[in-house]
Design an enzyme around this catalytic site. Structure first.
Site, PDB file in Angstrom:
ATOM      1  N   HIS A  38       0.993  -1.218   0.093  1.00  0.00           N
ATOM      2  CA  HIS A  38       0.019   0.062   0.003  1.00  0.00           C
ATOM      3  C   HIS A  38       0.935   1.287   0.033  1.00  0.00           C
ATOM      4  O   HIS A  38       1.434   1.474   0.846  1.00  0.00           O
ATOM      5  CB  HIS A  38      -0.913  -0.093   1.115  1.00  0.00           C
ATOM      6  CG  HIS A  38      -1.722   1.177   1.272  1.00  0.00           C
ATOM      7  ND1 HIS A  38      -1.978   1.915   2.552  1.00  0.00           N
ATOM      8  CD2 HIS A  38      -2.649   1.672   0.353  1.00  0.00           C
ATOM      9  CE1 HIS A  38      -2.938   2.708   2.294  1.00  0.00           C
ATOM     10  NE2 HIS A  38      -3.514   2.343   1.064  1.00  0.00           N
ATOM     11  N   HIS A  80      -1.138  10.866  -2.037  1.00  0.00           N
ATOM     12  CA  HIS A  80      -2.282  10.510  -1.470  1.00  0.00           C
ATOM     13  C   HIS A  80      -3.247  11.616  -1.016  1.00  0.00           C
ATOM     14  O   HIS A  80      -4.493  11.536  -1.567  1.00  0.00           O
ATOM     15  CB  HIS A  80      -2.241   9.562  -0.273  1.00  0.00           C
ATOM     16  CG  HIS A  80      -3.400   9.178   0.365  1.00  0.00           C
ATOM     17  ND1 HIS A  80      -4.064   9.888   1.340  1.00  0.00           N
ATOM     18  CD2 HIS A  80      -4.194   8.126   0.299  1.00  0.00           C
ATOM     19  CE1 HIS A  80      -5.196   9.214   1.659  1.00  0.00           C
ATOM     20  NE2 HIS A  80      -5.319   8.153   1.057  1.00  0.00           N
TER      21      HIS A  80
END
Length: 289
Positions: A38, A80
């Site tokens: 991730h 992100h």
């Protein structure tokens, strides 16, 4: 041009290649789940940096996940958050540019930022990679990519731009489409646009749609990717019971699992993939295939 018109044109130009059927790493509901790093191996290196990609490769993790957004001057970058505050020194370098939104900075300005010191001094000076830099590093390690289009509502047209860059980087050829690339988003509209523009690309929707809606999602997604806390054996079985746009059962990748007990729990649900900041921990917790 409307997305459907673009899709029709693209399909006509590509011919049979647009009808490629992605080959899953494992049949839905069977086998050992795929482990995905991730934002790279982000428990070990600053998220979404080249260092995190390198660390995933060092750990022997084939799949990495990242987040793609767009700068003020149209460069695709890997970040992100929709602002630069948490993972860079933007507040220090540009003190008068609050709220430090990614879309308000040029690629050159973002390239000046330190994206590693927040994680630890060993990573001081790490940079926010552009998507093409990131793709080059993933390719260097012969890895596979789960690419998330982040906040697409802030960046009209980002789907087409992302696909164009992937094509320029050689990632829309048969080998990549069959087994090395998945594009996902929390936005169903964004995922649908990707599917319409390039039907051969394997796609995922981030979320937990009601079982009654799965057939509708299955017209444009190959995966339903929920938070692990909203998954269950029954829900995973319901997803697997629906056939996706490429004639295969829908798959399930769950996120974000960082401990051995949870990894074993969700593996027992029959999930196809587990997304983790600590992919080595998850991998080591699962029985060998």
């Amino acid at each position: 041009m409307h997305a459907r018109a673009v899709a029709a044109t693209t399909t006509a130009l590509l011919g049979a290649s647009a009808l490629l059927i992605p080959a899953p790493d494992a049949l839905a509901g069977s086998g050992r789940p795929t482990v995905i790093a991730h934002r790279g191996a982000s428990a070990h290196a600053p998220e979404n940096t080249l260092d995190a990609v390198d660390k995933a490769a060092e750990l022997g993790i084939d799949w990495v996940e990242n987040d793609v957004q767009r700068t003020k001057d149209g460069e695709l970058v890997v970040l992100h958050d929709d602002n630069l505050k948490r993972t860079t020194d933007a507040e220090e370098v540009f003190p008068d540019r609050s709220p430090w939104k990614v879309k308000d900075f040029t690629a050159a300005e973002i390239a000046r930022l330190d994206a590693g010191s927040w994680f630890g001094p060993a990573y001081a000076g790490a940079r926010v990679p552009t998507l093409d830099q990131y793709m080059d590093r993933v390719e260097l390690h012969h890895q596979k990519l789960l690419l998330e289009i982040k906040n697409p509502e802030l960046y009209p047209g980002i789907e087409q731009e992302t696909l164009k860059l992937l094509d320029n980087e050689g990632w829309l050829d048969r080998p990549h489409l069959e087994s090395r690339l998945i594009v996902q988003s929390f936005s169903a509209d964004s995922v649908r646009t990707v599917h319409e523009l390039k039907p051969a690309v394997k796609t995922g929707f981030l979320g937990t749609p009601p079982v009654a809606d799965l057939a509708r999602y299955a017209t444009f997604v190959d995966q339903i990717n929920p938070s692990y806390s909203s998954a269950s054996t029954g829900y995973v079985a319901s997803v697997h019971a629906v056939e996706g746009p490429h004639g295969r059962p829908l798959e399930v990748f769950v996120w974000t699992v960082d401990d051995a007990n949870t990894a074993r729990l969700v593996a027992g649900y029959g999930v196809d993939g587990i997304i983790s900041n600590a992919p080595d921990v998850v991998r080591d917790a699962l029985p060998a295939q």
